[in-house]
Each structure stands twice: as C-alpha cells, then as structure tokens.
Motif scaffolding. Structure first.
Motif, PDB file in Angstrom:
ATOM      1  N   ILE A 102       0.842  -1.197   0.000  1.00  0.00           N
ATOM      2  CA  ILE A 102       0.000   0.000   0.000  1.00  0.00           C
ATOM      3  C   ILE A 102       0.877   1.248   0.000  1.00  0.00           C
ATOM      4  O   ILE A 102       0.689   2.163  -0.817  1.00  0.00           O
ATOM      5  CB  ILE A 102      -0.912   0.046   1.245  1.00  0.00           C
ATOM      6  N   ARG A 105       2.437   1.799  -3.379  1.00  0.00           N
ATOM      7  CA  ARG A 105       1.518   2.280  -4.417  1.00  0.00           C
ATOM      8  C   ARG A 105       1.110   3.724  -4.185  1.00  0.00           C
ATOM      9  O   ARG A 105       1.024   4.511  -5.127  1.00  0.00           O
ATOM     10  CB  ARG A 105       0.253   1.414  -4.447  1.00  0.00           C
ATOM     11  N   VAL A 106       0.832   4.087  -2.932  1.00  0.00           N
ATOM     12  CA  VAL A 106       0.434   5.464  -2.634  1.00  0.00           C
ATOM     13  C   VAL A 106       1.562   6.420  -3.008  1.00  0.00           C
ATOM     14  O   VAL A 106       1.345   7.451  -3.659  1.00  0.00           O
ATOM     15  CB  VAL A 106       0.055   5.617  -1.146  1.00  0.00           C
ATOM     16  N   ALA A 109       1.826   6.695  -6.762  1.00  0.00           N
ATOM     17  CA  ALA A 109       0.759   7.515  -7.342  1.00  0.00           C
ATOM     18  C   ALA A 109       1.029   8.996  -7.101  1.00  0.00           C
ATOM     19  O   ALA A 109       0.890   9.822  -8.010  1.00  0.00           O
ATOM     20  CB  ALA A 109      -0.591   7.120  -6.746  1.00  0.00           C
TER      21      ALA A 109
END
Lengths: 359, 398
Positions: A102, A105-106, A109
């Motif tokens: 997580i 990915r955060v 992004a």
C-alpha cells in the motif's frame, strides 16, 4: 461439551457439485472432520451468508488468503460450538507485505501525479504554446481580455476613453515601442477599476487598472511597469500560462469529478489576473524592462521608485510584485541598470490628462 | 410459463431493509470521516452482504473482492487518467482556441459547445472501457458453490464495438438501439464463464423490437409534432411533443425491463443450463415510485433531525467572533454531507434493493443439473480492480 455430528453441505472448490456431508468435531476439539477432510478450528474463517459459511485460511488462496472450498452449516448446536471455539472466525487476514504494498503504491501515485503536474504538463504546454500561430494568439488574447473585462466590471464596459488621456497613453506607447523591433503589436489600455494592478494578455494586450494610475507619482513609474508587462508579452508568458492552466484544469476537473472540462475556459480570465509567472519569467521581464527603459531614454529610476513605494504599502500585491517577496532588491537592481532619464515620457499636462483618462 | 421441472431452480433475493440500512449508513459515515477513502471498503462490505442474500436454489452467491484491491486500482486509474485527461485537455485547448475565439459571437458559442462536447467524447471510450472492466471485476470476484465466475480480457474490442454501434444508433435517430443492446450484451455474455463452462447469448437483435415498441411510438409522435409544427399549428405540435416525450420515457423503462427479460431468457450455459426471466414493468415502476416516496419521507425527517440542532446554534451567529462563524460554517457543511449520506443509504435500501430483488426473483434457472459437472477456473488477478470506473465516478448502485 461435544456437539453431535450434523449434516452439512460441502463445496470442494473444484467442482460445483453440492456435496452432503456429516460434520463432526475431532476428539481433541482442534478440528472439524467430514468426508475425509480435516479443517483445523484455528484456520476457520466465516464468510458472509445465511447460516454459518466457513472457509479455511491457506497461504496462497484467492484475493483473501482463503481456500476456495466452503462448508455450509445450518444454525444449530454445531454452528454455535464453532462460533464459541474458533478463535479467529471473524478475522480478515491480509497477506504478508500488504502494508509495504500500500505504502509503495500510494507513494508511486503521488510521485506520478507530481511529475505530471510539475514537469510533464509545463513542458508540453510550453511546446504547444510556442507552436500557436501569432494571429491566433492575438485573437485568443482579445477573447481573454473580454473575459477579464466582464469579470472585473460585472458586464460593464471598462475601457477608459477620455480623449486627452488616450492621446497621452498613445504617446507613452509610441515612446516604448517605436523602433524597438517588438514581435507583437502592443495595444495599451486603461480599465476603470480601483485595483492596483497591470497585466498582460496573450498577443500584445497590456492593461493598466486605474488604481495603478492613482498610486503612481510620475509617468516614468507607469512606463516602467508597462515595460515589464511588455517583457511578458514578448516572452509569450501569458500564452504559456493559459496553456498550463488549461492542462492542470483537466486534472482539477478529474479530482472534482467534472470530466467534461467545461469550466476551463471560464477560469482562464481569473488566472490571467492573478497571473503567477515563474521567478525566471519575472526576472527575464525585469531585465527586458531595464533594457527597454534604457534604450528609450526613459530611465529605470521611475520603476525603482515604484518598486519601493509599493513594497512598503503592504497591501494586496499586484502581479508585478507577486512572485518577488524581496522588492527592495529589485529597486536596487533597477537603479544599478542605471538608465538615466534623457527626456520625460510625458509633459506634466499630459501626465495629469492620463490620470484623468477614466473621467 | 411452464411449471418448474425437477431440475429448475428459482433465483431469490432475501435481503431486507432492516439489515442493509445500518450497514449502508455505517459505511457512508465512515466514508465521510475518512474523506472518501473508506468508500472502497464500504463498497466491498455492501457487496458481500448483498451477494450473500442472492440465492439460486439453496445456495447463495459470494463476493470475494476486497476494499484494498479496489483502492489500489483506483490509485492506478487516477494516475493514468491524469495523464490522459491533461493531454487531451491540452490538445483540445490548443486546437480549440483556433476556433473558439472566433470574432463572430454566434460562431464562438457554437464552437465552444463543440469543444465541450469533444472533451466529453474524449472520455467516452474510457467510460465504456471502464464499464467492461467493472463487470469483469465483479464476475471475477463472484462465487457460486465455491466456483469462480470470470470474464475474458476483451475490453478494447468492446470499446471499438460499442463506439461503432453508438454511431449507428445516433445516425438512425435511435432506431438501431436494440441492435446495439443485443450485440454488446452478446459480446459480454459470450466471454463470460462459470468455472469451466461458457455462457452464450441466444436470440437475435430483432427479437428486442417488441420491447422497444413504445420508444418508437414516442419518437413517431415527436416526428409528427415536427410536421404539424411546420404545417403551422404550434398548439397541437406542443401537445404532441409533450405526449411523445412522456410516452418515450415510459417506453424506455418498458424497454429496460423487457430487454432484460428477453436477453436473460435467451442466455444459456454449456451443459444445457438456461434461464427464464419474467420481470413486470408495472411492478418495477411501482417499486420505484414507492421507494422514492419512502426516501423522501424518511429523508425529510432525517434532515429535520440533522439541521434542527444546527439551526438552534445559528441564533446570534452574527455577533459571534469570526472563529465561531467559521466553525459554524464547517458544521453546516458537515451536516449537509451527513444528510447526503443518509439519502444515499435510504435510496440504496428502499429503491435499489427492492428493484434488484424484483429482477432477481423473476428469474428461474432451468437445467440446473448441468451445474454438477462444472469445474473450477483459475483466479483472475485483475490488477486494477474497477479503479477506472471508480475514478470516473460511474459506479451503479451495487
């Protein structure tokens, strides 16, 4: 207290056949046994559904680490026993490394969005802006100007037209532009608005707001500000800015959920007014202005004085000062550029006429 | 309709308002508190609940998707969309300013409208793509009797076809809409699997025209109105337009319901499993009207409950300090968002759920013995879940 064996339905996760089984608790109370299967109680997980639907925790498994097989118990003594004895029945397991995934990915992004907004978009919009033919840039500038006029004046025409004032303005314009080899046909005007500001729109439109005329003490100060704005025009800064806001408006629209982008054009006028050019663009416009003021014999003293006075006022900052917290330095820089005044821009009578251009 | 044979199973939806409402309201409030981040987990919880209430024979569906994968999919989609939209916006803008800022005023407005339409058209392929991906994700995360459903990776082909049929439909003023409906549904059904068994869409596109009849009548009336209008009787023309519009709109509902019945009844799965669907238009409309009334009533009460304390605080707000006024404004916004959440939960429970229930309960599965020979299929990773649909904010009720 051991519950009696009960009938149940088993789906083996391999075929869609309904398999009736008899489920019993193993003698050591640690597992459910049925049809050759042994399901340890510690691994049982409840699935949403009527009755008690059970799945087994496994290492690989599906989206959740569950085995595809399911055991359906009717509500009864056995189901109650399982609910009481299975320690982690309601637990929602995560695979190992989920937290890191997580976070990764955060971060990815966020980085990608940052890259798009601050690197990719400016580059591509500059590229597109530079390819815009000049006559279209001029037409675009006129439309933007119309937007700003109706935005500031609430649909009242704002351009000031007192004849002597216009004549004085034209004289100033000739002094600044004639024989300077400018790319754009500079068009000056004054808007009747109390805001202390001046701005440039794409394609050669430069506007002074009346507030600036009220505040300036000499024609040289006004000419200095104009030279700075002409610098923006010649560098195509307003056009680039418009393209950048159009691009980022796409992203803003995405965040706000307005995917049609219909708001983009309406926002542009507002962007021009509070134009925030980059530091480099401002510095280049300053340098352009110093050079122009020197060549035209207007001198940089007026601009330096203006910088000092406005900086000391501590009011709403006009564009010309917006990205420069350190206006004192700019005044010094203007003085160092040291263009001495050869001849006044306007006579005293003309300067008074210009200040009364809005009647 | 034939009586149920031994191997026929009824589909059945057993959800009730009392169970779904607390869940829907709870996840809605959590979504509010977490500034929307929780909505993915909330959606997963609601789907797990709703899927678990949907039975075929004695066995319920199961939703195995997780909030986490939907959230991660959303993140990925936002980045991709950001690139796409920024570039499209810029290109449209740089092309657009060549005609948007034409000196003539009417031309300008027209061009502006065109450029806005264009930026919508630029997003349309993405929305269609997202619709396919979303259905594929839902199927890939649905189990029945422990066996996975699945749909092939074919979203690009779907986009091409959907755009083609859309153009055809527009060019024929909507007359070929049933062709679009049928072919697109057949495309998706033919790529749908239950374990190792493939589905197939039977029937033909012309079979949808009886369902489409009332829409055509509506269009005929509007066409007549144009003729009459040209002939010089504006009163009659206006009447015809109104009548045609209402007829057409009701016709659209009729079409949705009957097209579902036709398409469902002509689907079949390898091994001889079929469906028989008999939803009723009147029941659907009545369910909707009844639901809307309940939502309006309960929502009205809720807005009283939420705003009464806020309003009582508003007494003397003008004399308060700026900080207090700001706090009050924030409180007002929160109250408003809370009310929206309540309305969302109410309409899910009293409109969407009963309508879903009606459609589900109208379906009978025939030849269900075919299920016994279905084997498991491998899991579908589905990396982006339905992130694109989430990012484009186009999710349905469930």
């Amino acid at each position: 207290m051991l519950p009696a064996p009960e009938d149940a339905i088993w789906f083996d996760g391999i075929s869609a056949r309904r398999q009736p089984v008899v489920v019993e608790v193993s003698p050591d109370l640690a597992a459910l046994r049925f049809g050759g299967q042994v399901w340890p109680v510690a691994r049982l997980r409840r699935i949403d559904g009527d009755g008690l639907v059970l799945a087994q925790l496994v290492d690989g498994g599906d989206e959740l680490p569950h085995d595809p097989a399911r055991l359906l118990l009717a509500e009864g003594a056995l189901a109650a026993w399982v609910r009481a004895r299975a320690p982690q029945l309601e637990r929602r397991d995560l695979r190992r490394g989920t937290g890191a995934k997580i976070a990764g990915r955060v971060a990815l992004a966020a980085a990608a969005l940052g890259l798009i907004l601050f690197v990719f978009l400016p580059r591509i919009s500059d590229l597109l802006a530079d390819q815009l033919p000049m006559e279209q840039e001029v037409a675009f500038g006129q439309a933007v100007m119309g937007q700003i006029e109706s935005f500031l004046g609430e649909d009242r025409a704002l351009t000031c037209t007192a004849p002597e004032g216009v004549a004085a303005l034209e004289k100033m314009e000739r002094r600044l532009t004639e024989g300077q080899g400018l790319t754009y046909d500079i068009e000056l005007r004054v808007f009747d608005h109390e805001m202390l500001n001046a701005f440039a729109a794409p394609g050669g439109q430069v506007v002074i707001l009346r507030g600036l005329l009220d505040e300036a003490q000499s024609a040289e100060e006004v000419a200095g500000v104009l030279a700075h704005e002409i610098g923006h025009v010649e560098a195509r800064d307003p056009t680039r800015l418009a393209f950048r806001s159009a691009g980022s408006a796409g992203i803003i629209a995405l965040v706000l959920g307005d995917v049609t982008g219909g708001t983009v054009i309406g926002l542009l006028g507002d962007h021009m007014l509070s134009a925030s050019y980059t530091r480099e663009a401002e510095a280049a416009a300053d340098a352009f202005a110093f050079d122009l003021l020197q060549r035209t014999g207007i001198g940089t003293e007026g601009l330096a004085t203006f910088f000092e006075r406005i900086a000391g006022m501590g009011m709403e900052v006009p564009e010309i000062l917006a990205t420069h917290p350190d206006s004192g330095n700019r005044a010094e820089a203007a003085r160092r550029a040291a263009g001495a005044a050869a001849a006044p821009v306007l006579t005293d009578a003309e300067w008074q006429a210009l200040r009364r251009i809005c009647g | 309709m034939q009586p149920p044979a031994r191997s026929d199973l009824w589909a059945e939806y057993r959800g009730d308002a009392a169970k779904l409402f607390p869940l829907a309201l709870g996840v809605g409030v959590l979504g509010l508190i977490t500034l929307g981040i929780y909505r993915f987990w909330g959606k997963a919880r609601i789907r797990r609940h709703v899927w678990g209430k949907l039975r075929v024979g004695d066995d319920a569906l199961e939703f195995t998707g997780t909030g986490l994968e939907m959230f991660l999919g959303f993140l990925m989609a936002v980045v991709m969309l950001a690139v796409y939209l920024a570039v499209v916006q810029l290109i449209l803008f740089s092309v657009g300013i060549r005609f948007v800022f034409d000196p003539q005023n009417e031309m300008e407005e027209l061009a502006q409208a065109v450029s806005i339409l264009l930026s919508f058209v630029a997003v349309l392929p993405l929305m269609i793509f997202a619709a396919y991906r979303s259905r594929r994700y839902k199927l890939a995360r649905t189990r029945f009797r422990g066996i996975r459903f699945g749909m092939e990776k074919a979203a690009s082909g779907y986009v091409v076809r959907a755009l083609g049929y859309l153009v055809l439909t527009v060019l024929t003023l909507g007359l070929l809409w049933p062709l679009m409906t049928f072919r697109l549904e057949a495309y998706m059904t033919g790529r749908t699997w239950y374990g190792g068994a493939r589905f197939r869409q039977g029937g033909s596109w012309t079979g949808l025209y009886p369902a489409y009849l009332h829409v055509i009548w509506g269009m005929v009336l509007i066409g007549l109105a144009v003729l009459v209008g040209i002939g010089g009787s504006p009163g009659v023309a206006t009447f015809l337009v109104v009548a045609g519009t209402i007829w057409g709109l009701i016709g659209l509902v009729v079409y949705r319901v009957r097209a579902f019945a036709y398409l469902m009844s002509h689907k079949e799965m390898e091994g001889g499993l079929g469906f028989w669907a008999t939803p009723r238009v009147g029941a659907v409309i009545w369910t909707y009207v009844k639901g809307a009334l309940i939502v309006a009533l309960l929502g009205g009460i809720a807005s009283g409950v939420i705003f009464a304390p806020v309003a009582s605080l508003a007494v003397g707000i003008e004399e308060a300090s700026e900080l207090v006024q700001l706090e009050f404004a924030v409180l007002g916004v929160v109250a408003y968002l809370l009310l929206l959440t309540v309305f969302g939960a109410l309409s899910l429970v009293f409109i969407s759920q009963p309508i879903l229930a009606h459609f589900v309960n109208s379906v009978m599965v025939t030849g269900a013995e075919a299920l016994d020979s279905v084997r498991q299929r491998v899991a579908d990773g589905g990396a982006d879940a339905e992130g694109l649909a989430d990012a484009l904010d186009m999710g349905g009720a469930f």
